[in-house]
Write a protein that holds these residues in place. Structure first.
Motif, short mmCIF file in Angstrom:
data_model
loop_
_atom_site.label_atom_id
_atom_site.label_comp_id
_atom_site.label_asym_id
_atom_site.label_seq_id
_atom_site.Cartn_x
_atom_site.Cartn_y
_atom_site.Cartn_z
N LYS A 39 35.80 -1.19 11.64
CA LYS A 39 37.09 -0.87 12.28
C LYS A 39 38.09 -2.02 12.21
CE LYS A 39 35.43 -1.92 16.95
NZ LYS A 39 35.13 -1.32 18.29
N ASP A 40 37.61 -3.28 12.11
CA ASP A 40 38.54 -4.41 12.03
C ASP A 40 39.29 -4.44 10.70
OD1 ASP A 40 37.85 -5.19 14.55
OD2 ASP A 40 36.46 -6.77 13.92
N ARG A 41 38.83 -3.68 9.71
CA ARG A 41 39.52 -3.61 8.42
C ARG A 41 40.72 -2.66 8.47
NH1 ARG A 41 35.08 -4.47 3.98
NH2 ARG A 41 33.35 -5.28 5.21
N MET A 42 40.83 -1.92 9.59
CA MET A 42 41.85 -0.89 9.71
C MET A 42 42.65 -1.05 11.00
SD MET A 42 39.58 2.47 8.57
CE MET A 42 38.23 2.11 9.70
N THR A 43 43.83 -0.46 11.00
CA THR A 43 44.56 -0.25 12.25
C THR A 43 44.02 1.05 12.83
OG1 THR A 43 46.54 -1.33 11.41
CG2 THR A 43 46.81 0.15 13.28
N VAL A 44 43.43 0.97 14.01
CA VAL A 44 42.72 2.11 14.59
C VAL A 44 43.31 2.46 15.95
CG1 VAL A 44 40.51 2.89 15.51
CG2 VAL A 44 40.57 1.61 13.37
N ILE A 45 43.57 3.74 16.16
CA ILE A 45 44.10 4.22 17.43
C ILE A 45 43.25 5.40 17.90
CG2 ILE A 45 46.10 5.20 18.63
CD1 ILE A 45 47.83 3.85 16.47
N PRO A 46 42.63 5.31 19.09
CA PRO A 46 41.84 6.45 19.59
C PRO A 46 42.71 7.70 19.74
CG PRO A 46 41.40 4.46 20.87
CD PRO A 46 42.58 4.16 19.99
N ALA A 47 42.13 8.84 19.45
CA ALA A 47 42.87 10.11 19.52
C ALA A 47 42.11 11.11 20.38
CB ALA A 47 43.06 10.67 18.11
N LYS A 48 42.83 12.07 20.90
CA LYS A 48 42.20 13.18 21.62
C LYS A 48 41.75 14.22 20.60
CE LYS A 48 45.11 12.67 25.74
NZ LYS A 48 46.13 13.33 26.59
N LEU A 49 40.53 14.69 20.73
CA LEU A 49 39.98 15.64 19.77
C LEU A 49 40.85 16.90 19.67
CD1 LEU A 49 37.66 16.17 17.80
CD2 LEU A 49 36.42 17.27 19.68
N GLU A 50 41.39 17.33 20.79
CA GLU A 50 42.22 18.55 20.77
C GLU A 50 43.51 18.37 19.97
OE1 GLU A 50 42.61 16.71 25.00
OE2 GLU A 50 41.06 16.97 23.45
N ASP A 51 43.91 17.12 19.75
CA ASP A 51 45.10 16.84 18.94
C ASP A 51 44.79 16.76 17.45
OD1 ASP A 51 46.69 16.76 21.19
OD2 ASP A 51 46.57 14.58 21.40
#
Length: 384
Positions: A311-323
């Motif tokens: 994950k440190d190789r990427m810009t990561v943003i948690p998302a809601k599954l319903e979205d």
């Protein structure tokens, strides 16, 4: 022994042919080039393994799945990787990690003259061929057996493919060897027939009078991430055509794509990757430049371990599954009602005929576009 009487019940994953110790099963093409198992009764001992290994059903193995997948929007921090990948280059981050730790990677590449096949990569340069979308069902000839050999030799293996391919491989490998196998599937729309792709290449080369030397099924560098246009490069010049027009009509898909049991959030893999349609709900800035963003679904504890490592190789943003629930995470693609007629016409009258009748090459398409344009004009005038 396995017998395919209903084509919609076979995805062509090759698990049955791979598990047969007597090599009694071969994968034979139909009119569109889709492969189906055919049993040599003289070699078959009726052991039943081919039927037992089949995972194309509602009872495929989900024993390792989390109760609910972890969802993320992700984009590689190296923009060169993003620009040369289909979405946000999540696959590159994961496969780089596997290769850097002495593992091998399997993915869809090319053989012969742009025939789509699964291949094995031990370097990043070999792996780069797996980048990008390939809107054709890949040939898995002997690949499952090669994966098993790698696992028995103590290698970590990353296998990427459609969910029916990962489910088939999972069933074939078995639980004893599963520890060092990392499965990554894509959110699949459906797969067109290999013969149509072969004939399309031949048609373009005949029309251009030149050989194709490069293919991009979705050229985002020229058209942007949202666009769905393929680009071809010829030895003597460039060209832009449209195979994807028929793709999105669902008229040349494998029959099983309309009955796909994996179109849900119980994915038959450790990690699922896809274009993140609807990313704006998660973060309004991550894809403002229209260069692409990946959806990552982490489906198993092993998937979590791999994701934490990369994950440190990427810009990561948690998302809601319903979205994140694009259509093929909710239900299979609806097959075109004229799918059978399309196949009959192709078999009897050839590629150019079906492209003119059903595609965007002939007068029917031009008339349809004109009618649509007239309707919009009339609607606008009435609205005034």
């Amino acid at each position: 022994m396995i017998q395919i009487t209903d084509k919609s019940q076979c995805c062509g994953c090759t698990a049955c042919a791979s598990i047969c110790a007597h090599d009694a099963i071969t994968m034979q093409p139909d009119a569109l080039g889709f492969l189906y198992p055919v049993v040599d009764k003289d070699k078959c001992v009726d052991c039943g393994l081919c039927e037992k290994v089949c995972a194309f059903n509602d009872h495929y193995d989900t024993s390792l799945n989390l109760p609910k997948p972890d969802a993320y929007a992700a984009r590689h921090k190296d923009m060169k990787e993003v620009e040369t990948s289909r979405s946000g280059a999540a696959f590159i981050a994961i496969s780089d990690y596997v290769l850097e730790n002495g593992g091998v990677v399997y993915g869809a590449g090319y053989a012969d003259h742009f025939r789509v096949v699964h291949k094995r990569a031990t370097t990043k340069e070999e792996r780069d061929e797996f980048k990008g979308s390939k809107y054709v069902q890949s040939d898995l000839d002997h690949v499952f057996r090669q994966v098993k050999k790698d696992l028995k030799d103590g290698l970590t293996v990353l296998f990427s493919g459609t969910p029916c391919q990962t489910a088939g491989l999972n069933a074939y490998i078995g639980k004893k060897l599963r520890e060092h196998l990392i499965l990554v599937d894509i959110v699949c729309h459906g797969v067109p027939g290999p013969y149509l792709w072969r004939d399309y290449i031949a048609y373009l080369e005949k029309k251009q009078g030149d050989k194709i030397c490069w293919v991009n099924f979705r050229d985002k560098q020229e058209y942007g991430w949202k666009a769905h246009h393929e680009t071809f490069k010829f030895v003597k010049g460039g060209g832009k055509m449209s195979f994807t027009y028929l793709f999105y009509q669902h008229i040349m898909f494998r029959h099983s794509c309309g009955k796909c049991p994996y179109t849900n959030t119980k994915r038959p893999s450790d990690i699922t990757i896809a274009d993140f349609w609807g990313w704006e709900k998660t973060d309004p800035n991550i894809n403002k430049d229209d260069k692409g963003v990946s959806l990552i679904l982490v489906n198993t504890e092993k998937g979590r371990e791999i994701f934490d490592a990369v994950k440190d190789r990427m810009t990561v943003i948690p998302a809601k599954l319903e979205d994140c629930l694009q259509p093929n995470l909710q239900h299979p693609s609806v097959i075109h009602p004229k799918r059978m007629k399309f196949e009959q016409d192709y078999q009897c009258k050839g590629f150019e005929y079906v492209m003119k009748k059903y595609g965007d090459m002939g007068w029917r398409h031009k008339v349809g576009k004109m009618k649509g344009k007239m309707r919009r004009i009339v609607k606008k005038l009435i609205g005034k």
